[in-house]
Scaffold this motif. Structure first.
Motif, short mmCIF file in Angstrom:
data_model
loop_
_atom_site.label_atom_id
_atom_site.label_comp_id
_atom_site.label_asym_id
_atom_site.label_seq_id
_atom_site.Cartn_x
_atom_site.Cartn_y
_atom_site.Cartn_z
N MET A 1 -0.90 -0.61 -7.89
CA MET A 1 -1.21 -1.97 -7.16
C MET A 1 -1.45 -3.14 -7.98
O MET A 1 -0.93 -4.16 -7.60
N SER B 1 2.82 1.62 -3.52
CA SER B 1 1.68 2.11 -4.50
C SER B 1 1.33 3.48 -4.06
O SER B 1 0.29 3.86 -5.17
N GLY C 1 0.88 -1.58 0.05
CA GLY C 1 0.11 0.10 0.00
C GLY C 1 0.74 1.31 -0.15
O GLY C 1 0.43 2.25 -0.77
N LEU D 1 -5.11 -5.18 2.01
CA LEU D 1 -5.10 -3.63 0.93
C LEU D 1 -6.45 -3.29 0.58
O LEU D 1 -6.57 -2.05 0.50
N THR E 1 -7.03 0.56 1.61
CA THR E 1 -6.61 1.59 0.53
C THR E 1 -8.00 2.07 0.11
O THR E 1 -8.05 3.02 -0.93
#
Length: 454
Positions: A347, A340, A337, A378, A382
């Motif tokens: 990602m 990216s 995370g 993730l 995110t």
């Protein structure tokens, strides 16, 4: 302090398992079971001293819930630990395939297609690639290659052509076809049962990518191999002397029954999101139906099942459960995370290419199982749709395994069958054609996922 010790032990056990699998000196089911036992004793018992972690990882209680067998209205997400739905479904498919093989279904299909194209080598080459992909959508790619390679070698002797290009193409297409459906490749079964995706979900997402890629791959393999395939001994082939497809059928009644069971399995898989039948129930039903149909030959069918692979899965899920319970996988997700920056495009690219590269050198099944909790975290941290990450993971692990002779089980089986018949395929020969094809499909996968979902 106990958590830190548990994390160190979990990582050490996981890395030891991976190294031993790659070395291939000890049977892999023994490796995962031993490492699984070490996880239960050292990580959960000694370091964490947490009986609840052991219970969650063994996950036996989940089998006795209604949602495990029947999904009332919505997909139930598998809990952490041993994914019993995956194991029961794969076991059921193994039993069904043994019944089909015993009846001569696969050899009959191959010989029928060869006859339909009048035993012309290049048309056989193209149609066998398509057949490899289509069969692998519903049947384990190992089984597909086992029979396809055997029939290809038989046809090579009859038609006097070099079978190596055809076998290499069939292996790649089997792995590609397996990526199209939930039941086509073990990593997809793990992704689907863990995240609650249906057969239709895979067909409409990874299936589209696999379909586009198959066209590109057929053109690629045709361009690099068509001249080699046309080099025959120069002898005229008498088609009338070719074996009849009907000769492959060992028992007409068993053949008809096994075909009906196979079609029923496909129908249940295609509609399971609508009917509420879980893949675990479908696996159990088709196994029972196959055993009932086998009658007095049921022992022969059961003996042919690959129990070592099922034990391999059980040990693997326990080891990955150790990483999950100690928080290691959450830290990996947080790292991806950060790298990216929460950007979905970056990602997706990371997951596709890291999965593809890793799966080229290590077995893609443990890698997929390890990454499931990572993409869950993730998505939660995110805000990226977990489905997008799931398709990236599925394509990366499924296709990356095609790059080397050891990347996927189908590769090992196909090259072994060829070597036993006097056609050894070295790393150089294999990788020369497979690596460019793998890069091509990973590029297509990355572009389609980014354009469609990001």
């Amino acid at each position: 302090m106990n958590t830190l010790i548990a994390q160190i032990l979990a990582v050490a056990i996981f890395l030891t398992m991976f190294v031993l699998i790659i070395m291939d000196k000890i049977e892999r089911h023994i490796v995962t079971l031993a490492c699984g036992l070490a996880t239960l004793i050292l990580v959960f018992g000694f370091a964490l001293q947490d009986m609840n972690a052991i219970s969650e990882t063994l996950n036996i209680r989940h089998i006795f819930t209604v949602g495990f067998w029947y999904e009332a209205g919505q997909a139930s997400e598998s809990t952490s630990g041993i994914n019993w739905a995956t194991i029961i479904f794969i076991a059921g498919m193994m039993v069904m395939v043994e019944g089909m093989a015993k009846a001569g279904f696969f050899r009959w299909l191959c010989m029928t297609i060869a006859k339909a194209v009048k035993y012309q080598v290049v048309p056989i080459f193209v149609t066998f690639m398509v057949m490899s992909s289509v069969l692998a959508m519903f049947i384990d790619s190992i089984t597909v290659i086992l029979f396809l390679a055997a029939v290809t070698l038989e046809l090579a002797q009859l038609l006097k052509f070099n079978p190596i290009p055809m076998i290499l193409s069939e292996i790649f297409c089997a792995n590609l076809g397996g990526s199209a459906t939930m039941c086509g490749d073990p990593p997809n079964i793990i992704v689907g049962t863990s995240l609650g995706f249906s057969f239709a979900d895979f067909i409409s997402h990874t299936g589209l990518i696999a379909g586009i890629s198959l066209i590109a791959v057929i053109i690629y393999f045709y361009l690099i191999f068509h001249k080699e395939l046309r080099k025959t001994s120069g002898e005229a082939i008498d088609i009338s002397k070719m074996p009849s497809p009907s000769e492959a059928i060992t028992n007409k009644k068993d053949f008809a029954i096994s075909t009906v069971i196979f079609l029923a399995a496909v129908a249940m898989l295609v509609t399971h999101a609508q009917t509420g039948l879980t893949v675990a129930l479908i696996g159990a039903v088709i196994a029972i139906a196959t055993m009932l149909a086998a009658g007095k030959h049921v022992k022969e069918v059961l003996v042919g099942v690959d129990y070592k692979t099922l034990l391999f899965f059980i040990g693997l899920f326990i080891v990955v459960g150790g990483l999950e319970q100690t928080g290691i996988l959450e830290e990996i997700a947080n790292f991806i995370g950060k790298v990216s920056g929460g950007n979905a495009v970056i990602m997706v690219a990371i997951i596709v290419w890291v999965s593809g590269t890793a799966s080229a050198v290590v077995d893609n099944i443990p890698f997929a199982a390890t990454m499931i909790p990572v993409i869950k975290t993730l998505a939660a941290t995110t805000g990226v749709d977990i489905a997008t990450l799931a398709w990236a993971l599925a394509m990366g692990t499924d296709i990356g395994g095609s790059a080397t002779p050891i990347g996927a089980s189908a590769n090992v089986v196909g090259t072994s069958v060829a070597a036993k018949q006097g056609y050894p395929i070295g790393w150089g020969k294999y990788c020369k054609s497979a690596i460019p094809a793998t890069i091509l499909v990973l590029l297509i996968s990355t572009l389609v996922i980014i354009v469609r979902y990001c």
